[in-house]
Design a protein around this motif. Structure first.
Motif, PDB file in Angstrom:
ATOM      1  N   ASN A 184       0.829  -1.199   0.000  1.00 52.79           N
ATOM      2  CA  ASN A 184       0.000   0.000   0.000  1.00 52.79           C
ATOM      3  C   ASN A 184       0.863   1.248   0.000  1.00 52.79           C
ATOM      4  O   ASN A 184       2.013   1.228   0.448  1.00 52.79           O
ATOM      5  N   LYS A 185       0.306   2.301  -0.509  1.00 49.95           N
ATOM      6  CA  LYS A 185       0.995   3.587  -0.546  1.00 49.95           C
ATOM      7  C   LYS A 185      -0.036   4.686  -0.303  1.00 49.95           C
ATOM      8  O   LYS A 185      -1.255   4.454  -0.371  1.00 49.95           O
ATOM      9  N   ALA A 186       0.455   5.874  -0.010  1.00 51.86           N
ATOM     10  CA  ALA A 186      -0.444   6.999   0.211  1.00 51.86           C
ATOM     11  C   ALA A 186      -1.241   7.277  -1.049  1.00 51.86           C
ATOM     12  O   ALA A 186      -0.680   7.352  -2.152  1.00 51.86           O
ATOM     13  N   PHE A 187      -2.549   7.394  -0.889  1.00 52.91           N
ATOM     14  CA  PHE A 187      -3.404   7.695  -2.045  1.00 52.91           C
ATOM     15  C   PHE A 187      -3.034   9.055  -2.628  1.00 52.91           C
ATOM     16  O   PHE A 187      -2.827   9.196  -3.821  1.00 52.91           O
ATOM     17  N   ARG A 188      -2.956  10.061  -1.781  1.00 53.30           N
ATOM     18  CA  ARG A 188      -2.484  11.388  -2.175  1.00 53.30           C
ATOM     19  C   ARG A 188      -1.869  12.066  -0.973  1.00 53.30           C
ATOM     20  O   ARG A 188      -2.334  11.904   0.143  1.00 53.30           O
ATOM     21  N   MET A 189      -0.823  12.823  -1.223  1.00 53.20           N
ATOM     22  CA  MET A 189      -0.230  13.641  -0.169  1.00 53.20           C
ATOM     23  C   MET A 189       0.197  14.973  -0.789  1.00 53.20           C
ATOM     24  O   MET A 189       0.724  15.012  -1.902  1.00 53.20           O
ATOM     25  N   PRO A 190      -0.030  16.071  -0.071  1.00 58.59           N
ATOM     26  CA  PRO A 190       0.387  17.375  -0.606  1.00 58.59           C
ATOM     27  C   PRO A 190       1.905  17.489  -0.646  1.00 58.59           C
ATOM     28  O   PRO A 190       2.615  16.867   0.147  1.00 58.59           O
ATOM     29  N   LYS A 191       2.400  18.277  -1.574  1.00 55.57           N
ATOM     30  CA  LYS A 191       3.835  18.524  -1.672  1.00 55.57           C
ATOM     31  C   LYS A 191       4.153  19.854  -1.003  1.00 55.57           C
ATOM     32  O   LYS A 191       3.619  20.892  -1.384  1.00 55.57           O
ATOM     33  N   MET A 192       5.048  19.799  -0.023  1.00 51.90           N
ATOM     34  CA  MET A 192       5.468  21.006   0.671  1.00 51.90           C
ATOM     35  C   MET A 192       6.635  21.640  -0.086  1.00 51.90           C
ATOM     36  O   MET A 192       7.415  20.947  -0.746  1.00 51.90           O
ATOM     37  N   LEU A 193       6.763  22.954  -0.003  1.00 53.51           N
ATOM     38  CA  LEU A 193       7.850  23.645  -0.692  1.00 53.51           C
ATOM     39  C   LEU A 193       9.194  23.316  -0.050  1.00 53.51           C
ATOM     40  O   LEU A 193       9.281  23.059   1.153  1.00 53.51           O
ATOM     41  N   ASP A 194      10.250  23.320  -0.865  1.00 56.27           N
ATOM     42  CA  ASP A 194      11.588  23.092  -0.329  1.00 56.27           C
ATOM     43  C   ASP A 194      12.069  24.350   0.388  1.00 56.27           C
ATOM     44  O   ASP A 194      11.343  25.350   0.502  1.00 56.27           O
TER      45      ASP A 194
ATOM     46  N   GLU B  74      10.213  12.700   2.620  1.00 55.83           N
ATOM     47  CA  GLU B  74      11.076  11.652   2.085  1.00 55.83           C
ATOM     48  C   GLU B  74      11.956  11.048   3.164  1.00 55.83           C
ATOM     49  O   GLU B  74      12.294   9.860   3.100  1.00 55.83           O
ATOM     50  N   GLU B  75      12.325  11.841   4.150  1.00 57.55           N
ATOM     51  CA  GLU B  75      13.200  11.336   5.201  1.00 57.55           C
ATOM     52  C   GLU B  75      12.467  10.419   6.179  1.00 57.55           C
ATOM     53  O   GLU B  75      13.027   9.456   6.690  1.00 57.55           O
ATOM     54  N   VAL B  76      11.198  10.723   6.444  1.00 54.61           N
ATOM     55  CA  VAL B  76      10.450   9.981   7.461  1.00 54.61           C
ATOM     56  C   VAL B  76       9.654   8.822   6.864  1.00 54.61           C
ATOM     57  O   VAL B  76       9.502   7.776   7.500  1.00 54.61           O
ATOM     58  N   LEU B  77       9.182   8.979   5.622  1.00 55.85           N
ATOM     59  CA  LEU B  77       8.269   7.998   5.050  1.00 55.85           C
ATOM     60  C   LEU B  77       8.924   7.209   3.932  1.00 55.85           C
ATOM     61  O   LEU B  77       9.706   7.752   3.140  1.00 55.85           O
ATOM     62  N   GLN B  78       8.581   5.923   3.865  1.00 55.29           N
ATOM     63  CA  GLN B  78       8.954   5.110   2.720  1.00 55.29           C
ATOM     64  C   GLN B  78       7.783   5.077   1.745  1.00 55.29           C
ATOM     65  O   GLN B  78       6.669   5.489   2.069  1.00 55.29           O
ATOM     66  N   ASN B  79       8.048   4.581   0.560  1.00 55.78           N
ATOM     67  CA  ASN B  79       7.019   4.624  -0.483  1.00 55.78           C
ATOM     68  C   ASN B  79       5.848   3.687  -0.202  1.00 55.78           C
ATOM     69  O   ASN B  79       4.701   4.004  -0.540  1.00 55.78           O
ATOM     70  N   THR B  80       6.122   2.532   0.368  1.00 54.92           N
ATOM     71  CA  THR B  80       5.077   1.528   0.516  1.00 54.92           C
ATOM     72  C   THR B  80       5.128   0.862   1.884  1.00 54.92           C
ATOM     73  O   THR B  80       6.180   0.764   2.517  1.00 54.92           O
TER      74      THR B  80
END
Length: 934
Positions: free
Chosen positions: A173-183, A228-234
């Protein structure tokens, strides 16, 4: 024109209207429909409004929680997806929308006749799910039935030898949708922009922006993608299931064993400890259903079910807290760790998401659930043909507790400036915070609930000549206790139901309940709830005997009263709470006093639902099934505050009174076509339902303008300001808060990019008196679904599309939708903001680091249509050839691929329209599995 031609003309008209829906109904006219309390009736003879989801349909979903297997299954059942920990993403369920005022619209859920939590079951245990929608079906439940009833029947043994099935399913499973935060560069640039539009100096210099952009000096000018640092893709889930079903002689049995284990989306590559902080869930379910014929006329039923489950998570970072921090921490806040190994942190953001996951210990939950019931049925045909009696007792227990081994961590916050000439660092500062501590163990009880039932029923089922009667009389007592004060409920229900059919075509039903509980005063706790229903099986009339296309055509109607117990106990008693202190003795000792905190109201009543339903069921051309229902409900005696109708001079806080009234009305239309051509079989189905409510009375406070009144609108109707675009340069003087003679009271200074609003009352002021009803509420008024399926020589597929409309959402989550102010982060959603360059195309107000009360408030700027159409599930499968299966000593084998929550067509785009907020995201899953039978 004779009556036969009239009926045929009506039939053609109805067919043309009804072919837009799906019927999740009976396989044949003789299929028994569950009407509750163990009473069943042939589908072609029932006058109640019901809907059924079978085990076959439910098995098309991979659902940790069975509520998530009900999307698009039954007309009139609204199923809404929720976020939260991946193992707890159970759906919210509503039958025919919402008809009360306090969000207590959940239906009564009964498993094998007893109130139980559907989430504690597995899909493999369930034989079918039936919903009861009208008064003729729910009045028998008295004060429990007004929100509708969901009847879950688990599987039982059959006298046909032992049937054994094993299945294994692996899910990613993966996140259905997640917002992208600015760098970091995007955040810093946005902050500079916001400060400039507020008339302030930049916070970041050009050199500092370049450092963020180019990655120079990463310890002082970091750029961390926290997601990206805290979460994995699946994540993944293993699901094992086995069932044993059969019987011989006088004993029949069904045994189910399920084990599930899975991990969430957290990364742990930085955890050097010996323990895991991954979001893990595991459970084991065991069910045994036994039917034992003690004698030829005596049947004993024993149902035992248990579940052991547990979760694992970081010690202090609950899912909700963690994702709030992931979204809320800017990319340039601090580095993950400094070169000396100390974690980054700051006084503004005194936490580090990476350290929250890996350095706060771990927490383990344990939950134990037991369901047990015994029923003894005695056939009394020796006394009177068709008469029987049964007695049932049940005891359920659920307990949960936590083991926590938590710790804290230290952090450092370092800053520096960049010299504009030589671009070297200077003006170094360092601030420390937090503390590294050892693991600290503690345990706590999460909760406990006990529920006991006792039911005695007398049944009568007989047919003679053209007459058929089935009747039920019962006594039901139950006691429910949960943690906390005043959380013990005692309920008693005396009920009876009689259904009559004459010559298979003229139908009638009468239901009555006299039920009460310990919540109300003695004078009001018992109430009477009657219902009547009529039916006409038109297809049994002689004038349609020659119409081969009509297999079944039935009209039905019902009316009655149903109740709903209040959710707050003992309103008829005075309530006291802490008052002022009093002093005594030579040493001026003190004690806290008591004061009356709520006036007693001995006239509180349970909610009363007056319901009318008109329906049609049809089976046509041998493969087309249709049904339609139109309903009306008036919910009265709803608890509302008396504060608006009594004076504060009395000196005692207001109590609740049973004065609220809500109207709820709508319709449901459904159709299903099934056919087989040689080795090819297929099905096409659809459903459409609408439920709209209106507040008739809620004891609302006087409002100076009619448009401010909430009465007359739907329950939870959103009110907000109506925007009129944005101020552009030159339209405001950036000194005061007046525009064209209209004063904006939510701010002291208007600036370009701020929101214009409509002055609804013409008083030349924009204030709280200018809010109007905008959009819809959070619960969809319209639900629809499309089902497709086909199979050829063992290979097939099935798909369920489900959607909703007439629903709105307010995009007001900090950082994701409302940026920067109060040290919030900013996402790509804000790319549509107002700037001098985008003034003609902007859809959002300007950026500001301040809590701008003018811009950030409920208004049409932030409201969106949350309608959607989702592909809920897609399954592709193959039944292995029988010749191959038999070679390995099997009776059947199936391989399959499933996808859940695969895509959505909607207007939200960056998040799931059903779950807007900083929580663990809803999931898309891809599954592969094998099922074999012996």
């Amino acid at each position: 024109m004779n009556i036969k031609n009239i009926i045929k003309a009506l039939f053609v008209s109805c067919t043309s209207l009804l072919t837009i829906g799906q019927l999740s109904a009976q396989e044949s006219d003789s299929t028994l429909v569950n009407l509750g309390y163990g009473m069943t009736q042939a589908a072609n003879e029932t006058t109640a409004a019901t809907g059924v989801a079978t085990a076959e349909n439910l098995s098309k979903y991979f659902a940790i929680n069975p509520t998530n297997a009900l999307y698009g299954q039954i007309p009139g059942l609204t199923v809404m997806q929720n976020g939260g920990d991946w193992w707890g993403q159970g759906a919210s369920m509503f039958i025919r929308g919402q008809a009360n005022l306090d969000n207590t619209s959940a239906p009564l859920v009964l498993v094998d006749g007893f109130e139980r939590n559907l989430a504690t079951l597995t899909v493999a245990e369930i034989e079918n799910v039936t919903i009861l929608k009208d008064a003729s079906a729910t009045a028998i439940y008295g004060q429990r039935g007004a929100n509708g009833v969901i009847l879950v029947t688990t599987k039982r043994g059959k006298d046909e030898g032992m049937k054994v099935d094993f299945s294994y399913e692996y899910s990613t499973n993966k996140a259905f949708r997640m917002p992208k935060m600015l760098d970091a560069y995007g955040y810093a640039s946005a902050m500079n922009e916001a400060l400039a539009l507020d008339g302030q100096d930049y916070l970041y210099s050009a050199e500092e922006l370049d450092a963020y952009k180019n990655g120079t000096y990463p310890e002082y000018f970091p750029n961390v993608n926290w997601m990206e640092e805290v979460l994995q893709n699946t994540g993944f889930v293993h699901d094992f299931n086995s069932t044993f079903q059969g019987g011989k002689g006088r004993t029949r049995y069904f045994v189910s064993l399920n084990y599930m284990d899975g991990n969430g989306l957290l990364k742990q590559d930085r955890n050097e400890n010996s323990f895991s902080t991954q979001l893990n869930y595991r459970r084991a379910n065991l069910r045994t259903n036994l039917d034992i014929e003690l004698t030829k006329s005596t049947l004993l039923k024993i149902n035992l079910a248990g579940r052991i489950s547990g979760t694992n998570r970081p010690g202090k970072a609950t899912s909700e807290k963690l994702f709030g921090r992931l979204y809320g921490t800017p990319a340039n806040a601090y580095p993950i760790q400094y070169s000396n190994g100390v974690f980054g942190g700051s006084p503004t953001y005194p936490y580090n998401p990476i350290a929250d996951v890996n350095e706060t210990g771990y927490a383990i939950s344990h939950e134990r659930t037991f369901y047990g019931d015994i029923t003894l049925e005695q056939d009394l045909s020796a006394l009177t043909e068709g008469l029987s009696i049964s007695a049932s007792v049940s005891f359920d227990n659920n307990v949960s507790y936590w083991d926590n081994k938590s710790k804290d961590y230290a952090y450092v916050y370092k800053t520096a400036k960049i010299d504009e000439v030589n671009e070297e660092l200077y003006d170094f500062t360092s601030t420390s915070g937090g503390e590294n501590t050892a693991l600290n163990f503690n345990t706590s009880v999460g909760g406990q609930a006990r529920h006991a039932n006792g039911i005695v029923k007398l049944n009568y089922d007989k047919q003679w000549g053209k007459h058929k009667v089935n009747a039920l009389g019962l006594f039901h007592a139950d006691t429910e206790t949960t943690f906390g004060q005043n959380n013990t409920f005692h309920r008693v229900n005396y009920a009876a139901q009689v259904n009559y059919a004459y010559n298979k075509k003229y139908l009638a039903g009468v239901t009555a309940s006299y039920s009460g509980n310990n919540i109300l005063s003695q004078e009001n706790r018992f109430q009477f709830y009657p219902a009547v229903s009529l039916g006409w099986v038109v297809s049994e009339e002689s004038f349609l005997s020659g119409v081969d296309a009509i297999n079944l055509l039935k009209l039905r109607a019902s009316a009655g009263l149903v109740g709903l117990e209040q959710n707050e106990q003992h309103l008829h008693r005075q309530k006291f709470s802490g008052g002022g202190k009093y002093w005594y003795g030579d040493n001026n000792n003190q004690l806290g006093g008591l004061q009356e905190s709520r006036r007693a109201n001995p006239n509180v009543l349970p909610e009363k639902s007056t319901q009318v339903n008109i329906g049609l069921d049809a089976r046509l051309f041998g493969g087309l099934r249709l049904n339609a229902d139109v309903f009306y409900e008036e919910r009265s005696q709803i608890l509302v505050s008396e504060a608006s109708s009594t004076s504060n001079v009395i000196g005692v806080p207001a109590t609740m009174v049973s004065d609220g009234i809500v109207e709820n009305k709508g319709f449901e239309v459904a159709a299903l076509w099934q056919d087989q051509i040689g080795d090819f079989s297929y099905s096409i189905g659809a459903q459409y339902s609408m439920a709209q409510n209106e507040i008739i009375e809620q004891n609302e406070v006087f409002r100076e303008w009619d448009y401010l009144s909430r009465t007359g609108h739907s329950v939870d109707q959103v009110f907000g300001l109506q925007d009129a675009g944005f101020f552009n340069e030159g339209e405001v003087n950036e000194v005061d808060n007046i525009y064209n003679g209209v004063e904006y009271t939510f701010t002291q200074v208007l600036r370009p990019g701020d929101v214009k609003y409509v002055d609804q009352n013409g008083d030349n002021r924009i204030d709280e008196f200018d809010v109007v009803a905008i959009g819809k509420n959070w619960l969809p008024e319209v639900n629809y679904a499309l089902t497709l399926g086909a199979e050829y020589k063992g290979a097939g597929f099935s798909a369920i599309f489900q959607g909703a409309s007439n629903v709105s959402v307010m995009l007001n989550t900090p950082s994701i939708f409302w940026p920067l102010y109060n040290n919030n982060n900013i996402s790509e959603f804000s790319n549509d903001r107002w700037t001098p360059a985008t003034a003609s195309t902007a859809t959002l107000p300007r950026l500001t680091p301040e809590k701008n009360e003018n811009n950030y408030r409920a208004s049409t700027v932030w409201q969106r249509d949350a309608s959607y159409l989702k592909l809920r599930t897609l399954e592709v499968y193959y039944h292995l050839p029988q010749t191959l299966v038999e070679k390995v000593k099997l009776k059947r084998a199936k391989v399959f691929f499933r996808g859940m929550n695969l895509f959505s067509v909607d207007n939200i785009e960056i998040m799931d329209p059903e779950e807007i907020g900083a929580v663990y995201p809803t999931l898309t899953s891809y599954n592969i599995g094998l099922s074999v039978g012996f």
